[in-house]
Motif scaffolding. Structure first.
Motif, short mmCIF file in Angstrom:
data_model
loop_
_atom_site.label_atom_id
_atom_site.label_comp_id
_atom_site.label_asym_id
_atom_site.label_seq_id
_atom_site.Cartn_x
_atom_site.Cartn_y
_atom_site.Cartn_z
N ALA A 1 0.84 -1.20 0.00
CA ALA A 1 0.00 0.00 0.00
C ALA A 1 0.88 1.25 0.00
O ALA A 1 0.59 2.23 -0.71
CB ALA A 1 -0.93 -0.01 1.21
N TYR A 2 1.95 1.23 0.77
CA TYR A 2 2.88 2.37 0.80
C TYR A 2 3.51 2.58 -0.58
O TYR A 2 3.57 3.71 -1.07
CB TYR A 2 3.96 2.12 1.87
N ARG A 3 3.97 1.50 -1.21
CA ARG A 3 4.58 1.61 -2.54
C ARG A 3 3.55 2.14 -3.55
O ARG A 3 3.88 2.96 -4.41
CB ARG A 3 5.13 0.27 -3.00
N ALA A 4 2.32 1.70 -3.45
CA ALA A 4 1.26 2.17 -4.35
C ALA A 4 1.00 3.66 -4.17
O ALA A 4 0.82 4.40 -5.13
CB ALA A 4 -0.02 1.35 -4.15
N ARG A 5 0.96 4.11 -2.91
CA ARG A 5 0.74 5.53 -2.64
C ARG A 5 1.90 6.37 -3.16
O ARG A 5 1.69 7.42 -3.75
CB ARG A 5 0.56 5.77 -1.14
N ARG A 6 3.11 5.89 -2.96
CA ARG A 6 4.29 6.64 -3.44
C ARG A 6 4.32 6.71 -4.96
O ARG A 6 4.68 7.74 -5.52
CB ARG A 6 5.58 5.98 -2.94
N GLY A 7 3.93 5.61 -5.60
CA GLY A 7 3.91 5.59 -7.06
C GLY A 7 2.81 6.46 -7.64
O GLY A 7 2.93 6.97 -8.76
N ALA A 8 1.73 6.68 -6.91
CA ALA A 8 0.61 7.47 -7.38
C ALA A 8 0.75 8.95 -7.03
O ALA A 8 -0.01 9.77 -7.51
CB ALA A 8 -0.70 6.94 -6.81
#
Length: 196
Positions: free
Chosen positions: A186-193
């Motif tokens: 979830a953290y990686r997804a937020r950072r990527g978005a």
């Protein structure tokens, strides 16, 4: 404590048996349950062996190990039923296991301790005895306001089970590693978005 100590011990045993003795996925990888010779030592390793009055041997006879492996597959149906809001299916699986084991309550006493209600099967073999105890504990959970505490891990590619013993009924994962995997994704997804 949500359940009494004996029921809690049996629910922990049910979780361990399901997680160790049923095929599926574990922590993002395919999981194949032990079979043959491996099963004979995997079953005792999954059972709580710290009780002096009922020590678990290092290896079980094949008949007991296979009985517990089959019972674990039925126990999984209880967890899956409750996790998917199919209480009728969970109850049917628990009732099936109760009938097969001939589960019955019995007062037992350890020297120096008070009498306690324990659950036994039609015989005192490890396979039938542990299955009867786990079946009874699962039935007590399904038949109580704590039924929603039985669950299946919400992490992707993991179907291991758990009993939610948290105060606020907030557990959704079988283990800390699965919870960490989901949080990290979830953290990686937020950072990527995030806008750059």
């Amino acid at each position: 404590m949500l359940f009494d100590s004996h029921v809690e011990l049996l629910l922990d045993a049910a979780v361990s048996l399901v997680n160790e003795l049923t095929d599926g996925e574990r922590r993002g990888k395919p999981y194949t349950a032990p079979a043959g010779e491996e099963l004979l030592s995997a079953v005792p390793a999954a059972l709580p062996g710290h009780r002096a009055q009922s020590p678990v041997p290092d290896r079980l006879p094949a008949e007991s190990a296979e009985y517990l492996a089959e019972a674990a597959r039925t126990m999984r149906l209880v967890f899956e039923g409750m996790d998917e809001d199919r209480a009728d299916d969970a109850a049917a699986a628990a009732n099936d296991l109760l009938r097969r084991t001939g589960a019955r309550p019995q007062l037992d006493r350890v020297p120096g301790e008070p009498w306690q209600v324990h659950f036994h099967g039609t015989d005192d073999s490890y396979g039938v005895g542990w299955s009867a105890g786990c079946a009874t504990a699962l039935a007590l959970a399904v038949g109580s306001e704590l039924a929603g505490r039985l669950g299946v891990c919400r992490a992707p590619r993991c179907d291991r089970v758990y009993v939610d013993a948290s105060r606020n009924s907030v557990r959704h994962f079988c283990s800390a590693p699965c919870q960490s995997r989901v949080k990290a994704a979830a953290y990686r997804a937020r950072r990527g978005a995030a806008p750059k």
